[in-house]
Design a protein around this motif. Structure first.
Motif, PDB file in Angstrom:
ATOM      1  N   ARG A 167     -31.359-152.541 -45.925  1.00 24.16           N
ATOM      2  CA  ARG A 167     -32.006-151.585 -46.818  1.00 24.16           C
ATOM      3  C   ARG A 167     -31.887-152.015 -48.281  1.00 24.16           C
ATOM      4  N   LEU A 168     -30.712-152.483 -48.678  1.00 23.67           N
ATOM      5  CA  LEU A 168     -30.514-152.881 -50.068  1.00 23.67           C
ATOM      6  C   LEU A 168     -31.321-154.123 -50.416  1.00 23.67           C
ATOM      7  N   ILE A 169     -31.314-155.101 -49.513  1.00 20.19           N
ATOM      8  CA  ILE A 169     -32.103-156.313 -49.752  1.00 20.19           C
ATOM      9  C   ILE A 169     -33.586-155.961 -49.827  1.00 20.19           C
ATOM     10  N   ALA A 170     -34.043-155.100 -48.924  1.00 19.82           N
ATOM     11  CA  ALA A 170     -35.452-154.712 -48.904  1.00 19.82           C
ATOM     12  C   ALA A 170     -35.845-153.948 -50.159  1.00 19.82           C
ATOM     13  N   ARG A 171     -34.865-153.288 -50.786  1.00 22.11           N
ATOM     14  CA  ARG A 171     -35.142-152.569 -52.041  1.00 22.11           C
ATOM     15  C   ARG A 171     -35.149-153.498 -53.250  1.00 22.11           C
ATOM     16  N   GLU A 207     -41.068-160.452 -46.128  1.00 23.16           N
ATOM     17  CA  GLU A 207     -41.420-159.887 -44.822  1.00 23.16           C
ATOM     18  C   GLU A 207     -40.495-158.721 -44.472  1.00 23.16           C
ATOM     19  N   LEU A 208     -39.217-158.845 -44.841  1.00 22.21           N
ATOM     20  CA  LEU A 208     -38.267-157.769 -44.563  1.00 22.21           C
ATOM     21  C   LEU A 208     -38.646-156.495 -45.328  1.00 22.21           C
ATOM     22  N   THR A 209     -39.017-156.653 -46.586  1.00 21.70           N
ATOM     23  CA  THR A 209     -39.415-155.489 -47.389  1.00 21.70           C
ATOM     24  C   THR A 209     -40.626-154.807 -46.776  1.00 21.70           C
ATOM     25  N   ARG A 210     -41.605-155.576 -46.366  1.00 18.03           N
ATOM     26  CA  ARG A 210     -42.794-155.010 -45.743  1.00 18.03           C
ATOM     27  C   ARG A 210     -42.433-154.313 -44.430  1.00 18.03           C
ATOM     28  N   TRP A 211     -41.567-154.940 -43.642  1.00 16.65           N
ATOM     29  CA  TRP A 211     -41.122-154.368 -42.354  1.00 16.65           C
ATOM     30  C   TRP A 211     -40.432-153.024 -42.591  1.00 16.65           C
ATOM     31  N   ALA A 212     -39.528-152.981 -43.566  1.00 18.28           N
ATOM     32  CA  ALA A 212     -38.783-151.745 -43.838  1.00 18.28           C
ATOM     33  C   ALA A 212     -39.689-150.672 -44.423  1.00 18.28           C
ATOM     34  N   SER A 213     -40.634-151.088 -45.263  1.00 16.56           N
ATOM     35  CA  SER A 213     -41.553-150.123 -45.866  1.00 16.56           C
ATOM     36  C   SER A 213     -42.443-149.480 -44.820  1.00 16.56           C
ATOM     37  N   GLU A 214     -42.921-150.273 -43.878  1.00 18.29           N
ATOM     38  CA  GLU A 214     -43.775-149.743 -42.814  1.00 18.29           C
ATOM     39  C   GLU A 214     -43.053-148.689 -41.984  1.00 18.29           C
ATOM     40  N   ARG A 215     -41.717-148.816 -41.896  1.00 19.95           N
ATOM     41  CA  ARG A 215     -40.924-147.867 -41.114  1.00 19.95           C
ATOM     42  C   ARG A 215     -40.304-146.777 -41.989  1.00 19.95           C
ATOM     43  N   ARG A 216     -40.662-146.755 -43.256  1.00 22.23           N
ATOM     44  CA  ARG A 216     -40.166-145.753 -44.214  1.00 22.23           C
ATOM     45  C   ARG A 216     -38.646-145.741 -44.272  1.00 22.23           C
ATOM     46  N   LEU A 217     -38.067-146.930 -44.339  1.00 22.61           N
ATOM     47  CA  LEU A 217     -36.615-147.078 -44.396  1.00 22.61           C
ATOM     48  C   LEU A 217     -36.099-147.258 -45.812  1.00 22.61           C
ATOM     49  N   LEU A 218     -36.971-147.356 -46.803  1.00 26.39           N
ATOM     50  CA  LEU A 218     -36.549-147.620 -48.172  1.00 26.39           C
ATOM     51  C   LEU A 218     -36.251-146.342 -48.928  1.00 26.39           C
TER      52      LEU A 218
END
Length: 218
Positions: A167-171, A207-218
């Protein structure tokens, strides 16, 4: 009664100005003695002013709110920390309370509610936005030690620590900032990140940020 002396810590100047304006309407109940925008300026402000309450954002440049508490805890024992964050993620709430905060409220709070929360924390109470209290109760009863099944088979492959790092890396956090936030080494962050990418079959932070965003994890 004298006003509760407050330091406001947030990396967005407009948000700090809004908080200051809301607290100014409290008719002398709260006095903002300083503002800060990152970990370094927050630590300096807390040590200089020794406020009753620090209104603290969880995610800050330079290491996060937990780092501010870690670097000031031994010098300002009477100061209490109240997290004010846009995040209502369980790992943010639990990590912040474990780091020493007396409360955690989200930025959907009204000005009147914020003044009340500051007063209660200054008096020694623990204060949480209603839906966040369950996270804390679960964590300290041991119920949050294992990650709950999310229903997402990809996410469920990750350990609780890997989810925190993800989550932190994706943010957009740098590895050093993730390490400071979670109290782990940069090398450990790198190891967790490699494991996350491997388990999710991703090849980059983008890719990780996009993956997490699609799942509303950010």
């Amino acid at each position: 009664m004298s006003a509760v002396r407050v330091v406001v810590v947030d990396d967005h100047a407009m948000f700090r100005a809004g908080v200051r304006a809301e607290l100014a309407r409290a008719e002398g109940r709260v006095e903002v003695v300083a503002e800060a925008e990152d970990v370094g300026s927050a630590v300096a402000a807390v040590l200089e002013h020794r406020p009753d309450v620090v209104l603290l954002d969880v995610h800050l440049p330079g290491g996060g709110g937990a780092e501010v508490m870690r670097r000031t805890a031994s010098d300002v024992a009477a100061t209490r920390f109240l997290a004010l964050s846009v995040s209502d993620a369980a790992d943010d709430v639990i990590g912040t309370i474990r780091a020493g905060a007396r409360g955690y409220v989200t930025k959907t709070i009204t000005g009147t509610e914020l003044v009340e929360a500051i007063g209660r924390v200054a008096a020694g109470d623990a204060v949480f936005s209603p839906r966040l209290a369950g996270f804390v109760l679960d964590a300290f009863s041991g119920a949050a030690q294992a990650p709950a099944t999310s229903g997402d088979p990809d996410l469920d492959r990750l350990t609780e620590r890997e989810r925190e790092v993800m989550r932190l890396i994706a943010r957009g956090y740098a590895y050093k900032e993730v390490g400071a936030e979670l109290f782990i080494s940069v090398k450990t962050v790198e190891t967790h990140m490699s494991s996350v990418l491997r388990k999710l079959q991703l090849s980059s932070r983008h890719e990780l940020t996009r993956w997490a965003s699609e799942r509303r994890l950010l």
